[in-house]
Design an enzyme around this catalytic site. Structure first.
Site, PDB file in Angstrom:
ATOM      1  N   ALA A 101     -15.970  23.937   4.376  1.00  0.00           N
ATOM      2  CA  ALA A 101     -16.293  23.170   3.172  1.00  0.00           C
ATOM      3  C   ALA A 101     -16.846  24.080   2.092  1.00  0.00           C
ATOM      4  CB  ALA A 101     -17.288  22.069   3.505  1.00  0.00           C
ATOM      5  N   THR A 145     -16.033  27.454   1.451  1.00  0.00           N
ATOM      6  CA  THR A 145     -14.999  28.252   0.768  1.00  0.00           C
ATOM      7  C   THR A 145     -13.835  27.394   0.294  1.00  0.00           C
ATOM      8  OG1 THR A 145     -13.861  28.638   2.835  1.00  0.00           O
ATOM      9  CG2 THR A 145     -15.521  30.253   2.203  1.00  0.00           C
ATOM     10  N   ASP A 177       0.851  -1.179   0.000  1.00  0.00           N
ATOM     11  CA  ASP A 177       0.000   0.000   0.000  1.00  0.00           C
ATOM     12  C   ASP A 177       0.888   1.231   0.000  1.00  0.00           C
ATOM     13  OD1 ASP A 177      -2.583  -0.989  -0.076  1.00  0.00           O
ATOM     14  OD2 ASP A 177      -2.483  -1.550   2.043  1.00  0.00           O
ATOM     15  N   ASP A 208      -5.472  -4.203   6.299  1.00  0.00           N
ATOM     16  CA  ASP A 208      -6.061  -4.076   7.626  1.00  0.00           C
ATOM     17  C   ASP A 208      -7.584  -4.002   7.612  1.00  0.00           C
ATOM     18  OD1 ASP A 208      -6.160  -1.628   6.479  1.00  0.00           O
ATOM     19  OD2 ASP A 208      -5.092  -0.567   8.063  1.00  0.00           O
TER      20      ASP A 208
END
Lengths: 570, 681
Positions: free
Chosen positions: B378, B380, B308, B517
């Protein structure tokens, strides 16, 4: 060894170097079914064979099917050959009016020729009729060789293919080996031999009166044709008791060299065929290199050892070849060939599981004879019998890969095939079986007073004679040391059992390994893969062969040739 | 300190207690019923008893010298078996010590269980799968389970050795809790997922103890080979007596057994199980639990690693790496604006900007007192600061551009070019502006952990391909893949993509290792040949994988591969050593055996050993001592170098093959000198 001897050796090496790649490539095309020029000649003949035997040319077999074919064919061959021997007195083509062969010897000879051993407890000229020689023994010289090559080809296919259950068709491989490899080569070789003085006729023996007034029977027969396949198929069963020392089988220094080449060419070429069929020439070269190191090592040592004489002859006798002592140590050798070429021939014959001999091994120096013995003890892989040499060496390669492969931190793999428990079990059987058979039989024979009585010598030399017989038969070599009268009921039977176990006890596990490998997928090569196409691997392979297989015999070798040498040189 | 962390010392570290315990175990293990699991040592035991019987039977009629020789030989044959048992015991001992410590943490706790609407107090040993238990701060979690309600900090040091508490909460990928760990704060309700005796802790105990140890595939194959070689020598020795009888050199049973034991591969036979146990132990030392030895071996075989990106190859977060001023702004002006606007920004990106500016630019970082922080919203999609009459904003290019347009700030013409360039390099451009103009761009990027490129190069040399898995777009992924030096990448990866990649690699004959995981990683973890689940992950992931990393460090996959390889290398090297040893032993024993009958054989006595008796005894003693001498190597493992197979082979063949052929010549000679001095003749 003189310069001449070395040149003789190098000429042979050069001839092999020229011909092995050509023949190897040719055989690869034969077994892959690639169209080539010989199809025009071979196909019509093969079609007749397939039609008569009801073989479906395109059907493939699993390893079990293949093994069943080998066993059925060989089993029937033994029965047929046994019957011919027993009944030859009542059958045609018996100009010498020889009677039927006794049961123990018939058994021994039938097994011997079917297992490509060609151990002979008889002299051909007085025991076998022309029919037995031609229809029985010579046919087996072809087909028993073809069986060995077919098994090797099946093992190559197991390595070359992936995720398949089939290994080809035994009947097709058998037929093609005869029609496309053995027959054409043997035909050419027979003509060359006949042109150089090997006899070839179907007449009765000639009786002549010698100048000294004695009667002498000059044998006759289709010798050149038999001689060609005898060497080419690493058989070794000669028409005459003296084998390749007989002037009618091997008249000149040239035929001697030519026959040595014939012994070696197919076993070496099969290593090339292997490389071609797995699409990796270097892999074939590594196997070829290991075979060559072992063969050249043993041939040169035998040649060097035979240059010395017997120290018991005393200081007044010069036995080394020089300007005044022509030929040097000729004990047991033919004057026509000389010491070193004889040693080269016998070393090559024992290294190729050919029972041929052009000199008397029993009369070799202790260590010279020991070299011949070791050649067989290594399991006939240098380069070994036709087919059996290659499959033996490939099994040893798997063993080497297993030991060394762990050392690089991967599950061992050979040509991308993982070598795991299933294969190791079979490899262990393969490695174990021949020493088991040879040593148990030797120990048994040496413990029995009746068997000991068959020996002409005693002490260390007698031990070598007995050991040699069982090592030779268990390894399907057929080379006779002489000095042992094997034509007793006990020895005929026991030697026959050794030959049978030594042949099919190895072929079945070999085919099982081929089947198991064929089913596996291929792990792609990477930098983490153990390289099996390098000089290092070839060296490793030689080391494993000598240490794992050869050292097994160290105690008996000590009691035989080594003690004899040390005692005579003390 | 965690029980696993205590003996975490590289190499051989055993204390006196462990040695004493191992010595006792070595004797206990002489029992044929336990010894039969090791065919080579079993056969040594049987034959040495046989030799002992024949020695005692013939003792009355033999000379003193012969009796001394035979007695000493038999004794050393038994010692050979004891040494082998000792090797195994000492390897097991380290695991046992860890298991004991773990057992103490498994002490029975009382669980409050919700059953049929009532709350019962039950001992944890009575819990069943599906029970709902309540655990509050200060209590020990009674069994493995999944949080169904609540959030808590949990001290997992009993298992991981990591003292920092972790947060566990219901839902998502951090809901699994392990029995024996302690809740430090809050209250959770867990659903029990494992019956007593089958919990993670139980499995761990049996793993480190080696109780559930099964032979691995390569071990089985090697066992077959060793048994085959032993069988060959059974034939050699059994047939030697009649053959030697013919040569008028019959041997005593003691001598034949001595030769036999020296020839069969006792060295590797003695150390094989110790090597296996020590290999598993090395993983435990690094806080990795392998559910089977098979998985460890498979790790050595892996040819593809799926890694990953986030957390393994790169640090988890994007970091500022560069400031690019635009228009008339100086780099100092940009740095100052970037710093001010980030001082109150607690996101990792914000902190990384502060670090970058502090590290590179000399700036007075005292923020004017009247600063007003503008948090990220969120709507602007910007954050910033109003200070000293300046409005400083930072945010994504498009957000800042529309803000700048709306208040009439200057937008430099090359802004788009710069942001595009950063994007194409796999980075994220963060644009900084004030009310007058756009000042420049902060280059944020995924920072590849130091040393990754070298590790991947090493893996490549070992023949292992690395594939980076990321949710990023292909452009970004390609840039990071290039920087990290991975061989390939899978961008915009979904769990299905991952699964398909594993299957296609496997179809091509590759063995695949991966870490994971989340619950959605579970199918891929199960499909991979080596699936390393993070301990922080879900129960499903841990069940699916065949290893669990207690430290939850995905980078460890690389270590696991090396440990797997080292395990096989150690086995192979000692096998080779064992086999090549035979040459010297042959030269010591065979001439000695037949010397009475054939004195000429002294030529073969290349070591010039004093007498036949001393020669045979020295070979037997060497054979036993070499086991002890190699125990440290078996436990530590042959040193692994991350290079190609060719060079590893060359080196190990030289050290263990050629070395194995030469060392016993010296060793046997040395022992012969000592033995002769002690009066054996």
């Amino acid at each position: 060894m003189t310069t001449n001897d070395l040149v003789h050796f190098l000429v042979l090496v050069a001839a092999l170097a020229l011909t092995v790649p050509l023949l190897g490539r040719y055989m690869a095309r034969v077994y892959e079914g690639t169209p080539q020029w010989i199809d025009r000649l071979a196909l019509p003949l093969e079609r007749v064979v397939y039609r008569l035997t009801g073989v479906d040319e395109s059907a493939e077999q699993t390893w079990r099917g293949y093994a069943t074919g080998v066993l059925a064919f060989s089993g029937i061959s033994i029965v047929v050959l046994y019957a011919i021997e027993r009944l030859q007195g009542h059958l045609p083509l018996n100009p010498g009016h020889v009677p039927g062969v006794l049961a123990p010897l018939s058994w021994n000879t039938a097994v011997s020729f079917v297992t490509n051993t060609n151990w002979q407890n008889y002299s051909g000229e007085t025991t076998m009729s022309l029919l037995t020689q031609m229809v029985g023994l010579t046919v087996q010289n072809f087909v028993s060789a073809a069986v060995g090559i077919s098994v090797a080809v099946a093992l190559i296919r197991g390595l070359a293919r992936a995720r398949t259950r089939t290994l080809g068709n035994f009947w097709v491989d058998l037929t093609r080996t005869v029609t496309r490899v053995l027959l054409p080569l043997a035909a050419v070789a027979a003509v060359i031999l006949a042109l150089n003085g090997v006899i070839q006729d179907l007449g009765a023996p000639t009786v002549i009166h010698t100048l000294s007034g004695a009667h002498q029977t000059l044998p006759s027969g289709a010798v050149a044709t038999q001689e060609a396949i005898k060497e080419l198929g690493t058989n070794g069963g000669g028409p005459f008791n003296a084998n390749s020392a007989h002037p009618f089988e091997n008249p000149t220094a040239f035929t001697n060299l030519f026959e040595t080449w014939l012994l070696l060419v197919i076993p070496f070429a099969l290593a090339w065929t292997f490389g071609a069929m797995v699409r990796n020439r270097r892999q074939g070269l590594a196997i070829l290199a290991a075979m060559t190191i072992l063969w050249a090592g043993s041939a040169l040592s035998a040649m060097a050892l035979e240059a010395h004489g017997n120290p018991l002859l005393g200081p007044g006798v010069t036995q080394r070849a020089s300007a005044t002592v022509v030929g040097g140590n000729l004990t047991g050798k033919e004057l026509r060939f000389g010491a070193a070429p004889s040693a080269l021939f016998n070393a090559s014959a024992t290294a190729t599981s050919t029972g041929s001999t052009d000199s008397t091994s029993d009369s070799y120096t202790s260590l010279g004879g020991g070299v011949l013995l070791v050649n067989m003890m290594l399991g006939e892989v240098s380069p070994g019998g036709v087919g059996s040499g290659l499959y033996g060496m490939l099994i040893l390669a798997m063993l080497s890969v297993f030991i060394a492969g762990l050392m690089v931190g991967r599950t061992p793999e050979y040509l991308g095939k993982k070598v795991q428990a299933a294969e190791m079990k079979l490899v262990a059987v393969y490695i174990l079986l021949v020493p088991f058979v040879a040593l148990v039989a030797t120990a048994l024979a040496l413990s029995l007073p009746s068997a000991r009585a068959a020996l002409t010598n005693h002490g260390a030399h007698g031990l070598t004679e007995m050991l040699y017989a069982f090592v030779s038969t268990s390894n399907n070599n057929g080379s006779a040391f002489a000095g042992l009268n094997g034509n007793t009921t006990f020895l005929n039977t026991l030697l026959g059992v050794c030959m049978l176990l030594g042949r099919f006890g190895l072929i079945v596990p070999t085919l099982a390994i081929a089947g198991s490998l064929g089913r596996k997928g291929r792990v792609p090569d990477s930098a983490g893969t153990l390289p099996t196409d390098t000089p290092l691997f070839a060296t490793l392979l030689v080391g494993v062969t000598v240490i794992v297989v050869g050292l097994t015999y160290f105690p008996v070798l000590t009691l035989g040739p080594l003690v004899e040498h040390l005692v005579t040189h003390a | 300190m965690s029980p696993l962390a205590t003996p975490r010392v590289a190499g051989l570290s055993v204390d006196g207690d462990q040695v004493r315990r191992a010595l006792r175990d070595a004797v206990v293990k002489l029992h044929p019923r336990t010894l039969v699991a090791n065919p080579i040592m079993f056969i040594v035991e049987v034959t040495s008893v046989l030799a002992g019987v024949f020695w005692i039977k013939g003792a009355a009629t033999s000379s003193v010298a012969t009796n001394v020789f035979a007695g000493a030989t038999v004794a050393w044959l038994v010692v050979t078996v004891l040494f082998a048992n000792f090797a195994e015991a000492i390897a097991e001992g380290r695991g046992k010590a860890q298991a004991d410590a773990l057992r103490r943490t498994r002490a029975d706790t009382v669980a409050r269980v919700h059953r049929d609407g009532a709350v019962l107090s039950l001992p944890s040993s009575d819990l069943r799968v599906g029970d709902l238990c309540e655990v509050v701060a200060g209590e020990v979690i009674p069994g493995d389970g999944e949080i169904v309600e609540g959030i808590a900090t949990v001290d997992e040091s009993a298992i991981t050795g990591e003292s920092a508490p972790v947060i566990r909460e219901s839902g998502g990928d951090r809901s699994a809790v392990t029995g024996g760990t302690r809740v430090l704060s809050d209250r959770i309700v867990i659903r029990i997922t494992a019956n007593p005796g089958e919990t993670f802790l139980d499995r761990m105990i049996s793993l480190v103890e080696g109780a559930s140890r099964q032979k691995t595939p390569n071990e089985i194959a090697l066992d077959i080979l060793l048994a085959g070689l032993a069988l060959v020598f059974v034939v050699v020795i059994v047939t030697l007596q009649p053959i030697a009888g013919y040569a008028r050199a019959p041997q005593s049973i003691v001598v034949l057994v001595a030769l036999f034991v020296c020839l069969i591969p006792t060295t590797i036979g003695a150390l094989l199980s110790a090597i296996g146990i020590a290999g598993m132990d090395r993983l435990v030392q690094r806080n990795v639990l392998a559910m089977s030895g098979r998985a460890v071996e498979a790790a050595g075989d892996c040819s593809t690693l799926l890694l990953d990106k986030t957390g393994t190859i790169t640090f988890g977060n994007r970091r500022a790496v560069d400031l690019i001023p635009l228009g008339s702004a100086t780099v100092e002006a940009l740095a100052e604006a970037a710093l001010w606007s980030s001082l109150a920004d607690e996101t990792p990106e914000g902190r990384s900007i502060v670090e970058l500016v502090r590290a590179i630019y000399v700036i007075d970082e005292a923020v004017p007192r009247d600063a007003t922080l503008i948090p990220f919203s969120a709507q602007t999609r910007m954050s910033g600061v109003d200070v000293a009459g300046r409005q400083i904003r930072k945010g994504a290019g498009s957000a800042i551009a529309s803000w700048a347009t709306s208040i009439g700030a200057v937008i430099p013409p090359d802004l788009t070019a710069v942001t595009n360039r950063i994007g194409s390099e796999g980075g994220t451009p963060l644009v900084v502006a004030d009310a007058t103009a756009v000042l420049g761009v902060v280059h944020l990027k995924d920072v590849v952990k130091p040393g990754m490129a070298e590790r991947f190069a090493q893996l490549r040399a070992m023949g292992i391909r690395t594939v980076m898995i990321t949710g990023d777009n292909p452009l970004t992924a390609a840039a990071i893949a290039r920087e990290a030096g991975v061989d390939d990448f899978l961008a915009e990866a979904t769990p299905e993509d991952k699964m398909n990649l594993i299957k296609s690699e496997q179809a091509g004959g590759h063995l695949v290792a991966m870490t994971g995981d989340g619950t959605n990683d579970a199918p891929a973890l199960a499909q991979a040949d080596v699936g390393v689940a993070m301990n922080s992950g879900t129960q499903a992931a841990k069940e699916a994988g065949n290893m669990v990393d207690l430290d939850s460090d995905p980078t460890k996959l690389i270590d696991i591969v090396e440990i797997g390889k080292q395990l096989l290398i150690t086995r192979g090297s000692l096998t080779t050593f064992s086999i090549t040893n035979d040459i010297a032993k042959f030269f010591a024993i065979v001439p000695a055996m037949f010397a009475t009958t054939y004195p000429q054989l002294r030529t073969l006595n290349v070591m010039r050993l004093a007498s036949p008796h001393s020669a045979i005894l020295s070979a037997v003693i060497f054979n036993a001592l070499v086991i002890v001498a190699l125990i440290p190597l078996a436990l530590r493992g042959v040193r692994f170098r991350a290079t190609g197979a060719s060079s590893i082979l060359r080196r190990n063949l030289l050290v263990y093959g050629v070395g194995g052929a030469v060392v016993p010549f010296l060793g046997i000679k040395l022992i012969d000198v000592v033995v002769t001095a002690l009066g054996v003749h």
